[in-house]
Scaffold this active site. Structure first.
Site, PDB file in Angstrom:
ATOM      1  N   GLY A 177       0.466  -1.054   0.066  1.00 46.60           N
ATOM      2  CA  GLY A 177       0.189  -0.107   0.391  1.00 46.60           C
ATOM      3  C   GLY A 177       1.156   1.499   0.069  1.00 46.60           C
ATOM      4  CG  ASN A 178      -0.228   4.981  -1.936  1.00 50.79           C
ATOM      5  OD1 ASN A 178      -0.934   5.844  -1.195  1.00 50.79           O
ATOM      6  ND2 ASN A 178      -0.259   4.548  -2.809  1.00 50.79           N
ATOM      7  NE  ARG A 179       5.436   6.498   4.166  1.00 52.76           N
ATOM      8  CZ  ARG A 179       4.676   5.717   5.798  1.00 52.76           C
ATOM      9  NH1 ARG A 179       4.558   5.275   6.573  1.00 52.76           N
ATOM     10  NH2 ARG A 179       6.840   4.907   5.757  1.00 52.76           N
ATOM     11  CB  SER A 180      -2.765   8.274  -0.227  1.00 52.53           C
ATOM     12  OG  SER A 180      -4.042   8.747  -0.212  1.00 52.53           O
ATOM     13  CB  ALA A 219      -1.775   7.315  -3.785  1.00 51.47           C
TER      14      ALA A 219
END
Ligand code: CTP
Length: 406
Positions: A210-213, A281
């Site tokens: 995943g990512n930090r969005s 994102a």
């Protein structure tokens, strides 16, 4: 003399830009409206009430406790006014509006307004960018009862240059006309799809890439587009945010799910929306194959995770669109100095064949309530604008509205 078309309560507060309110009054009167002028006591130090009453052909109201008026003056003005316009609005006035205070005639009238309230801020750039002012502006945006016009970047009274200069009188009068036409929503009748948040790409049933969005920028865009009258469909990745009022939400997890949802919404010819704003994102890569069962740590060496490229959703849509709809807005989240961020965004604009790129720096954006963005289109890049995501959402939507010709 024919009937006045509409009634505008024009409230002037204490800023050097107060003299420009006279021109706004003149334009409104010329357009056939009745203008009821109000002034705070500090406004009367900047511009003479006689000037304003002369232009409007009406006495200037300054005092809640006017002994010559039988009844409640703020209620009487609010009852008559189709629009209450505060031009210019000082930092102090905005703070009091945000708190819902009614401690003078202007704030009491605004709180009592039966229709839209327009606010044209004017102040020194340091006052505008102060976190307290930005918080107040954001609070007002959340309440959705006030239409802000400006401020703009330019010289202010002190000679300094920055964001804080009042919008031009003609633009303010134009915005008042819009409100009078009942198009408080300049996006009324438009269907806007917004994507937000990260995508989670499964490694196995419990793990993901995943990512930090946080999704905050996309949710702000959806909320503000709905407040401005658009029909909004928000395609949200996994985030912990409440659905904004008046917004239809579709939850997805992976890039592939987001792709399928967008395909369903836009249809084969991509014309199912007037605009698509891709604030999500979307993961560029996903694990090439997700394990159907949980990968056990004692099953030998840690397994390598092979990656496959995800389709570029917005580029794919841009490739399939034949006309100018939907308007396509992408984000570019970059690291590096401002010039580099703009350079990458300009490249992305051409590469993805979109209409607008919102360029921002990762360290100023991810997970935060504020952001700092530049808007890059085929003509060039705007200066960087800093502020709460709700406020920046309005600036982005201003561009969407102008691309849509609304
Ligand atoms: N986007 C998309 N589909 C993807 C990836 C991104 O539609 N698979 C969209 C995002 O929603 C965003 C913009 O494209 O609007 C971001 O562009 P992207 O190329 O992902 O930026 P970066 O990942 O930062 O690109 P690079 O790695 O080349 O810097």
């Amino acid at each position: 003399m024919s009937e006045h078309r509409h009634v505008v309560a024009l409230a002037v507060t204490g800023s050097v830009a107060a003299y420009k309110a006279v021109e706004v009054a003149r334009l409104l009167v010329k357009a056939g409206h009745r203008v009821l002028p109000l002034m705070t006591s500090s406004a009367t130090r900047f511009v003479g009430p006689v000037t304003l009453s002369g232009i409007c052909g009406q006495p200037v109201a300054t005092d809640m406790w006017d002994p010559t008026y039988p009844g409640e003056l703020h209620v009487a003005i609010a009852d008559r006014a189709d629009v209450v316009a505060i031009v210019p609005a000082t930092a102090d006035l905005i703070a009091r509006l945000a708190q819902g205070r009614a401690d003078d005639l202007v704030t009491a009238t605004a709180l009592c307004a039966k229709g839209p309230v327009l606010v044209a801020p004017a102040m020194h750039p340091r006052m505008w960018s102060h976190p307290a002012t930005q918080r107040n502006v954001a609070d007002l945006a959340k309440l959705g009862r006030v239409r802000m016009v400006g401020p703009v970047v330019g010289p202010v009274a002190s000679g300094d240059v920055g964001m804080g200069r009042m919008e031009e009188p003609s633009a303010i009068a134009g915005a008042i006309e819009e409100l009078l036409r009942g198009t408080a929503g300049d996006l009324t009748g438009k269907r806007i799809v917004v994507t937000a948040g990260p995508t989670f790409e499964p490694i196995d049933p419990v793990r993901f890439l995943g990512n930090r969005s946080s999704g905050k920028m996309g949710f702000s865009l959806a909320a503000r587009a709905a407040a401005r009258g658009a029909e909004v469909i928000l395609v949200a990745g996994p985030v912990a945010l409440a659905t904004p009022a008046g917004v239809e939400r579709r939850d997805v997890e992976t890039a592939e799910q987001m792709r399928a949802t967008l395909a369903g919404l836009l249809g084969p010819d991509q014309t199912g929306a007037d605009a698509l704003v891709m604030a999500a994102a979307v993961a560029d890569f996903r694990p090439a194959s997700a394990s159907a069962t949980k990968i056990k740590k004692d099953a030998g060496e840690p397994p390598p995770i092979g990656l496959a490229r995800n389709p570029d959703l917005i580029a794919e849509i841009a490739g399939k669109r034949s006309g100018k709809r939907p308007i396509l807005v992408a984000f570019a989240l970059e690291t590096g100095a401002d010039e580099q961020v703009i350079a990458y965004a300009t490249k992305k604009l051409a590469h993805k064949k979109v209409d607008l790129i919102v360029a921002n720096a990762a360290h100023e954006s991810l997970g935060r309530d504020e952001n700092r963005v530049a808007l890059v289109d085929g003509v060039g890049a705007s200066p960087f604008l800093a502020g709460d995501k709700d406020v920046l959402a309005d600036r982005i939507l201003d561009r969407v509205a102008s691309l849509l010709g609304s």
